[in-house]
Design a protein around this motif. Structure first.
Motif, mmCIF file in Angstrom:
data_model
loop_
_atom_site.group_PDB
_atom_site.id
_atom_site.type_symbol
_atom_site.label_atom_id
_atom_site.label_comp_id
_atom_site.label_asym_id
_atom_site.label_seq_id
_atom_site.Cartn_x
_atom_site.Cartn_y
_atom_site.Cartn_z
ATOM 1 N N SER A 144 0.865 -1.183 0.000
ATOM 2 C CA SER A 144 0.000 0.000 0.000
ATOM 3 C C SER A 144 0.896 1.227 0.000
ATOM 4 C CB SER A 144 -0.885 0.016 1.251
ATOM 5 O OG SER A 144 -1.772 -1.084 1.261
ATOM 6 N N SER A 145 0.361 2.339 -0.471
ATOM 7 C CA SER A 145 1.135 3.576 -0.466
ATOM 8 C C SER A 145 1.353 4.034 0.972
ATOM 9 C CB SER A 145 0.401 4.655 -1.262
ATOM 10 O OG SER A 145 0.247 4.239 -2.606
ATOM 11 N N PHE A 146 2.515 4.617 1.228
ATOM 12 C CA PHE A 146 2.793 5.125 2.572
ATOM 13 C C PHE A 146 3.773 6.284 2.499
ATOM 14 C CE2 PHE A 146 5.834 1.732 1.765
ATOM 15 C CZ PHE A 146 7.045 2.239 2.222
ATOM 16 N N VAL A 147 3.794 7.085 3.564
ATOM 17 C CA VAL A 147 4.740 8.181 3.662
ATOM 18 C C VAL A 147 5.551 8.012 4.939
ATOM 19 C CG1 VAL A 147 3.414 9.851 2.307
ATOM 20 C CG2 VAL A 147 3.005 9.681 4.771
ATOM 21 N N PRO A 182 -26.196 2.773 -7.127
ATOM 22 C CA PRO A 182 -26.482 1.619 -6.272
ATOM 23 C C PRO A 182 -25.317 1.304 -5.336
ATOM 24 C CG PRO A 182 -27.007 1.157 -8.573
ATOM 25 C CD PRO A 182 -26.262 2.438 -8.559
ATOM 26 N N THR A 183 -25.651 0.722 -4.197
ATOM 27 C CA THR A 183 -24.633 0.300 -3.245
ATOM 28 C C THR A 183 -23.771 -0.808 -3.849
ATOM 29 O OG1 THR A 183 -26.082 0.860 -1.391
ATOM 30 C CG2 THR A 183 -24.258 -0.644 -0.942
ATOM 31 N N LYS A 184 -22.476 -0.776 -3.554
ATOM 32 C CA LYS A 184 -21.568 -1.784 -4.097
ATOM 33 C C LYS A 184 -20.580 -2.230 -3.030
ATOM 34 C CE LYS A 184 -18.432 1.767 -5.936
ATOM 35 N NZ LYS A 184 -17.781 2.310 -7.151
ATOM 36 N N ASN A 185 -19.969 -3.379 -3.269
ATOM 37 C CA ASN A 185 -18.958 -3.899 -2.359
ATOM 38 C C ASN A 185 -17.569 -3.454 -2.808
ATOM 39 O OD1 ASN A 185 -20.801 -5.313 -0.736
ATOM 40 N ND2 ASN A 185 -20.777 -7.067 -2.131
ATOM 41 N N ILE A 186 -16.706 -3.107 -1.852
ATOM 42 C CA ILE A 186 -15.312 -2.780 -2.148
ATOM 43 C C ILE A 186 -14.420 -3.602 -1.235
ATOM 44 C CG2 ILE A 186 -15.856 -0.434 -2.898
ATOM 45 C CD1 ILE A 186 -14.746 0.542 -0.198
ATOM 46 N N LEU A 187 -13.204 -3.836 -1.660
ATOM 47 C CA LEU A 187 -12.272 -4.621 -0.866
ATOM 48 C C LEU A 187 -11.920 -3.878 0.419
ATOM 49 C CD1 LEU A 187 -10.578 -7.228 -0.846
ATOM 50 C CD2 LEU A 187 -8.711 -5.883 -1.872
ATOM 51 N N ASN A 188 -11.926 -4.560 1.516
ATOM 52 C CA ASN A 188 -11.570 -3.984 2.807
ATOM 53 C C ASN A 188 -10.135 -3.451 2.748
ATOM 54 O OD1 ASN A 188 -10.847 -3.473 5.456
ATOM 55 N ND2 ASN A 188 -11.765 -5.342 6.274
ATOM 56 N N PRO A 189 -9.933 -2.140 2.848
ATOM 57 C CA PRO A 189 -8.578 -1.583 2.730
ATOM 58 C C PRO A 189 -7.653 -1.988 3.864
ATOM 59 C CG PRO A 189 -10.119 0.113 3.432
ATOM 60 C CD PRO A 189 -10.937 -1.081 3.075
ATOM 61 N N LEU A 190 -8.225 -2.417 4.995
ATOM 62 C CA LEU A 190 -7.395 -2.797 6.135
ATOM 63 C C LEU A 190 -6.567 -4.048 5.850
ATOM 64 C CD1 LEU A 190 -9.860 -2.164 9.093
ATOM 65 C CD2 LEU A 190 -8.146 -0.624 8.129
ATOM 66 N N ILE A 191 -7.016 -4.858 4.902
ATOM 67 C CA ILE A 191 -6.273 -6.079 4.558
ATOM 68 C C ILE A 191 -4.909 -5.713 3.989
ATOM 69 C CG2 ILE A 191 -6.246 -8.120 3.079
ATOM 70 C CD1 ILE A 191 -9.309 -8.133 3.229
ATOM 71 N N SER A 192 -4.904 -4.811 3.018
ATOM 72 C CA SER A 192 -3.650 -4.385 2.401
ATOM 73 C C SER A 192 -2.794 -3.577 3.370
ATOM 74 C CB SER A 192 -3.934 -3.552 1.148
ATOM 75 O OG SER A 192 -2.743 -3.079 0.567
ATOM 76 N N LEU A 193 -3.428 -2.722 4.169
ATOM 77 C CA LEU A 193 -2.680 -1.908 5.121
ATOM 78 C C LEU A 193 -1.991 -2.784 6.174
ATOM 79 C CD1 LEU A 193 -5.048 1.151 5.735
ATOM 80 C CD2 LEU A 193 -3.074 0.995 4.215
ATOM 81 N N LYS A 194 -2.714 -3.789 6.651
ATOM 82 C CA LYS A 194 -2.137 -4.693 7.666
ATOM 83 C C LYS A 194 -0.977 -5.502 7.068
ATOM 84 C CE LYS A 194 -2.033 -6.772 11.709
ATOM 85 N NZ LYS A 194 -0.993 -7.774 11.460
ATOM 86 N N ARG A 195 -1.131 -5.975 5.845
ATOM 87 C CA ARG A 195 -0.056 -6.723 5.185
ATOM 88 C C ARG A 195 1.175 -5.833 4.999
ATOM 89 N NH1 ARG A 195 -1.401 -8.178 -0.734
ATOM 90 N NH2 ARG A 195 -1.015 -5.936 -0.871
ATOM 91 N N THR A 196 0.954 -4.578 4.588
ATOM 92 C CA THR A 196 2.060 -3.640 4.409
ATOM 93 C C THR A 196 2.762 -3.376 5.732
ATOM 94 O OG1 THR A 196 0.958 -2.573 2.528
ATOM 95 C CG2 THR A 196 2.673 -1.307 3.653
ATOM 96 N N GLU A 197 1.985 -3.215 6.800
ATOM 97 C CA GLU A 197 2.574 -2.981 8.116
ATOM 98 C C GLU A 197 3.436 -4.161 8.550
ATOM 99 O OE1 GLU A 197 1.247 -2.178 12.795
ATOM 100 O OE2 GLU A 197 -0.266 -2.206 11.196
ATOM 101 N N ASP A 198 2.931 -5.372 8.364
ATOM 102 C CA ASP A 198 3.681 -6.567 8.763
ATOM 103 C C ASP A 198 4.999 -6.667 7.997
ATOM 104 O OD1 ASP A 198 1.648 -7.214 10.493
ATOM 105 O OD2 ASP A 198 0.693 -8.650 9.131
#
Length: 288
Positions: A144-147, A182-198
């Motif tokens: 994920s992008s980070f600064v 209409p309402t739509k589903n999006i990928l949970n961004p926390l999945i990528s953020l947690k993987r990047t943190e690890d």
């Protein structure tokens, strides 16, 4: 404007010595701005042009037509806008794997709102890693992008729905409720953020001198029912201006150990030239 240090898996000038390269870049930009600002004040930034129109082959005695086009003076806001774009291109040339200014347009960044938000809104005390590719477990992973700032590393995920309401869930998918769609589903961004943190914690190890914070940003939208206990910061349209001001005021200067962290990360990233990326049929990062 944030200091762009890594873009995808493209070769970056900062890989050799981010502290020295960043100092040199800032000095060069300051001199460049002063020179161009003086030219603008003197009305010499966009000088006139002389065009000589050749005579026809049968017009033996006729002189060529000479047209003198006048110069153009622009307003100060127009100059600031023009120079802002110039700086953006300069930053890209530092991290685009040797691409020329004419080749920069091949990068699909015009479609990426998060890139422009981070580059233009955060100050240049932050080192920006945009979708960097890192060596991990005998393979490569796009982060994920980070600064990297003087007081923390911020992992950022920008949601670009305008006036959308985001329903936070623990599952793989979140629900986005747009204003007029209409309402739509999006990928949970926390999945990528947690993987990047690890991965960053593993790469930095004992050299990790900065805390890591996860931030999900909906600069034009809203969140519904924020979790009461969370290690993630959620920034909505209501909070965005305050959050941005807080980020920039908390980074008044660059610290040496901050650049050492950047250097450590850069050593673990994948690095190929722009031409290699263009010619590689399997590499779709610069095409999506």
């Amino acid at each position: 404007m944030a200091l762009l240090m890594k873009l995808y898996d493209l070769e970056s000038k900062y890989e050799k010595n981010p502290l020295e390269v960043s100092k040199r870049y800032k000095e060069q930009r300051q001199l460049d701005y002063e020179n161009l600002f003086h030219k603008w004040e003197a009305g010499e930034l966009f000088p006139g042009e002389t065009i000589v129109r050749p005579k026809k082959w049968w017009q033996f005695f006729k002189s060529p037509v000479v047209v003198q086009l006048p110069g153009k003076q622009i307003s100060k806001p127009a100059f600031d806008k023009w120079y802002k774009k110039r700086v953006e291109i300069q930053k890209l040339l530092y991290v685009a794997g040797g691409a020329t200014e004419d080749e920069i347009w091949k990068l699909p960044l015009r479609r990426h709102l998060d890139f422009y938000q981070m580059v233009h809104l955060l100050n240049d005390q932050y080192g920006l890693f945009y979708r960097a590719v890192i060596h991990y477990q005998q393979g490569e992973v796009e982060l994920s992008s980070f600064v990297v700032g003087p007081s923390a590393i911020y992992l950022l995920d920008w949601l670009d729905g305008e006036e959308s309401i985001y329903h936070i869930k623990r599952e793989k998918l979140w629900r986005e409720q747009p204003f007029k769609a209409p309402t739509k589903n999006i990928l949970n961004p926390l999945i990528s953020l947690k993987r990047t943190e690890d991965i960053l914690r593993l790469v930095l190890g004992n050299e990790l001198e900065l805390p890591i914070e996860r931030v999900v940003i909906a600069s034009k939208g809203y969140f519904d029912q924020l979790p009461k206990e969370s290690k993630t910061t959620y920034v909505s349209k209501v909070d965005f201006a305050h959050w941005l001001h807080k980020m920039n005021t908390s980074a008044p200067y660059t610290k040496a150990f901050q650049m050492r962290v950047c250097e450590k990360i850069l050593k673990e990233t994948s690095s190929i030239t722009f031409q290699m990326a263009v010619n590689d049929q399997e590499n779709e990062r610069i095409q999506t």
